[in-house]
Design an enzyme around this catalytic site. Structure first.
Site, PDB file in Angstrom:
ATOM      1  N   ARG A  77       0.859  -1.185   0.000  1.00  0.00           N
ATOM      2  CA  ARG A  77       0.000   0.000   0.000  1.00  0.00           C
ATOM      3  C   ARG A  77       0.897   1.237   0.000  1.00  0.00           C
ATOM      4  NH1 ARG A  77      -1.723   2.643   4.954  1.00  0.00           N
ATOM      5  NH2 ARG A  77      -3.015   4.384   4.307  1.00  0.00           N
ATOM      6  N   HIS A 121      -2.422  10.961   1.079  1.00  0.00           N
ATOM      7  CA  HIS A 121      -1.815  10.754   2.391  1.00  0.00           C
ATOM      8  C   HIS A 121      -1.232  12.115   2.813  1.00  0.00           C
ATOM      9  CE1 HIS A 121      -0.259   7.308   5.069  1.00  0.00           C
ATOM     10  NE2 HIS A 121       0.116   8.430   5.683  1.00  0.00           N
ATOM     11  N   GLU A 166      -6.524   8.341   6.817  1.00  0.00           N
ATOM     12  CA  GLU A 166      -6.746   9.024   8.096  1.00  0.00           C
ATOM     13  C   GLU A 166      -7.293  10.443   7.954  1.00  0.00           C
ATOM     14  OE1 GLU A 166      -3.232   8.673  10.513  1.00  0.00           O
ATOM     15  OE2 GLU A 166      -3.407   6.491  10.619  1.00  0.00           O
ATOM     16  N   ASN A 293      -6.391   1.694  10.691  1.00  0.00           N
ATOM     17  CA  ASN A 293      -5.029   1.905  11.185  1.00  0.00           C
ATOM     18  C   ASN A 293      -5.088   1.916  12.700  1.00  0.00           C
ATOM     19  OD1 ASN A 293      -4.488   2.316   8.513  1.00  0.00           O
ATOM     20  ND2 ASN A 293      -3.786   4.436   8.722  1.00  0.00           N
ATOM     21  N   TYR A 295      -2.825   2.018  16.265  1.00  0.00           N
ATOM     22  CA  TYR A 295      -1.552   2.159  16.978  1.00  0.00           C
ATOM     23  C   TYR A 295      -1.714   2.086  18.488  1.00  0.00           C
ATOM     24  CZ  TYR A 295       0.567   3.266  12.569  1.00  0.00           C
ATOM     25  OH  TYR A 295       1.019   3.168  11.274  1.00  0.00           O
ATOM     26  N   GLU A 353      -2.709  -0.314   8.709  1.00  0.00           N
ATOM     27  CA  GLU A 353      -1.464   0.105   9.368  1.00  0.00           C
ATOM     28  C   GLU A 353      -1.462  -0.394  10.800  1.00  0.00           C
ATOM     29  OE1 GLU A 353      -0.429   4.306   9.363  1.00  0.00           O
ATOM     30  OE2 GLU A 353      -0.963   4.480   7.249  1.00  0.00           O
TER      31      GLU A 353
END
Ligand code: FCB
Length: 448
Positions: A77, A121, A166, A293, A295, A353
């Site tokens: 990606r 992005h 995002e 994504n 984290y 991600e």
């Protein structure tokens, strides 16, 4: 030891983004983006570092793709820089920009690596910023035109196009917290940006489907953080709900339900006026693929620290942290099962991600022993497996990132790669985690 195995056909991949890896910031007719402007403004980035050269992927894509193939990586990606393709955002197409992504995509395909192209992005053309950027509704229409150009030119070689990476970060970190480009601090601007980015996703979906010569799945990638109240108190619980609405539901509800939390949200209502026009929400709800994504989580207490929303993020004592965030693997399971329970998405679902910054370095023998990353990955991928076992139809896991690269406002200090990069010489060295991940792919699972 027990082994966990993933469903047959499960997809393993890696991710990157144009500004973070390409460099060549002003080559071959590329226009200036808001990130070019931002990094060249003193004081915005740690040590005033820039992505001018970064890891020089623009010139080294061939060796980088070969390295992916060596590590069994068959799904990549990446994002296209809008300013390489349309240097001023709208208007004339730059043939050299198209040619770069032609070379990249063809090289990937030669190695049997499937490209997952993301249109945005965060590197918005500066010319569009000068006309108001994302807070200006017109930018959404310009984005749809850009999407059409990309789908028409590259669509024959793609199965998937992601519109955005995002949207929340682009809108709120860029326009409310001011830590990312364009660096404004204005809640109204952030809310307008968020809505127009989502609207542009809907408009671009139509453009992609109309522009491509074969069916293409249209996706979007969201940063989602499960939110936990710092204490059981009613005030903290309500603060956590506000953060959940403004960080998670603000993108999930329109995309998956066709509703938005901001209209019923008393505190932000004065900032939005007639932002959402009739028909907008129907347009936004257009999705074949949702990328998550993950984290970390957010632990929230009531506080006057952040104006209007009155919340503050706290870091619970005794937990594990990385250079950027709390490490909380269980949050990934909580997030995936919550999406399934609250939204039961009809579209495909994947992790786009997940990763950890570690201050890695070469040992005397030239090896990078990043055990901490391997542990992080084991713990997180285990939670992904649990979620699948419990009925979440997850199709893929993409690691962030393939190589160490430019980590936005934090510059080069945060290394997320499976491959170590010496930023002075550009030498690439596969880390222990890279070899471990290659085995996970080969085995479609791993020993716990
Ligand atoms: C995400 C971004 C990605 C990278 C990681 C660490 O929010 O999408 O570009 O910076 O964080």
């Amino acid at each position: 030891m027990s082994k966990i195995t993933f469903p047959e056909g499960f997809t393993w991949g890696i991710a990157s983004s144009s500004y973070q890896v390409e460099g060549a910031w002003n080559e071959d007719g590329k226009g200036i983006s808001i990130w070019d402007t931002f990094v060249h403004t003193p004081g915005k980035i740690v040590n005033d570092e820039t992505g001018d050269v970064s890891i020089d992927h623009y010139h080294r894509y061939k060796e980088d793709a070969a390295m992916m193939a060596e590590l069994n990586l068959r799904h990549y990606r990446f994002s296209t820089a809008w300013t390489r393709i349309l240097p001023t955002g709208t208007g004339p197409v730059n043939p050299k920009g198209l040619a770069f992504y032609d070379r990249l995509i063809d090289t990937l395909l030669k190695h049997k690596i499937e490209p997952y192209l993301c249109l945005f992005h965060w590197d918005l053309p500066q010319t569009l910023q000068d006309k108001g950027g994302w807070p200006n509704r017109e930018t959404a229409y310009a984005f749809a035109d850009y999407a059409r150009v990309v789908a028409k030119h590259f669509g024959d070689r793609l199965n998937v196009i992601f519109t955005h990476n995002e949207p929340w970060v682009a809108a709120f970190v860029g326009h409310f917290l001011g830590m990312h480009a364009p660096g404004t601090r204005d809640l109204g601007a952030a809310l307008r940006a968020a809505h127009h980015i989502l609207l542009s996703h809907g408009l671009a979906s139509e453009a992609i489907r109309a522009g491509a010569k074969k069916p293409i799945k249209v996706g979007i990638t969201l940063n989602l953080n499960p939110v936990y109240p710092a204490t059981e108190s009613k005030k903290d619980q309500e603060a956590a709900e506000r953060v959940d609405a403004i960080m998670n539901r603000i993108t999930l509800d329109p995309l998956l339900k066709g509703t938005t939390p901001i209209e019923e949200f008393k505190i932000v209502k004065p900032f939005i006026g007639s932002l959402i026009k009739p028909g907008d929400l129907e347009k936004i709800r257009s999705l074949d693929l949702l990328g998550v994504n993950y984290y970390s989580r957010a632990v929230i207490k009531h506080s006057a620290k952040v104006p209007v929303v009155n919340v503050e993020q706290v870091n619970p004592e005794g937990n594990e942290y990385s250079g950027m965030w709390e490490i909380f693997p269980k949050g990934l399971y909580a997030l995936l099962t919550r999406i399934q329970k609250d939204y039961a998405p009809l579209c495909e679902l994947m992790i786009t991600e997940n990763g950890i910054p570690v201050p890695d370095g070469l040992d005397f023998d030239g090896r990078v022993r990043d055990e901490r990353r391997i542990r992080y990955l084991k713990n997180h991928i285990y939670q992904v497996h649990r979620a699948i076992q419990d009925g979440v139809p997850l199709k893929a896991y993409f690691h962030w990132s393939f190589m160490d690269n430019f980590e936005w406002a934090l510059g080069y200090g945060q290394r997320f790669g499976l491959v170590y990069v010496d930023f002075k010489t550009q030498k690439r060295t596969v880390k222990d985690s890279g070899r471990w991940f290659a085995e996970v792919i080969r085995e479609n699972g791993f020993e716990l």
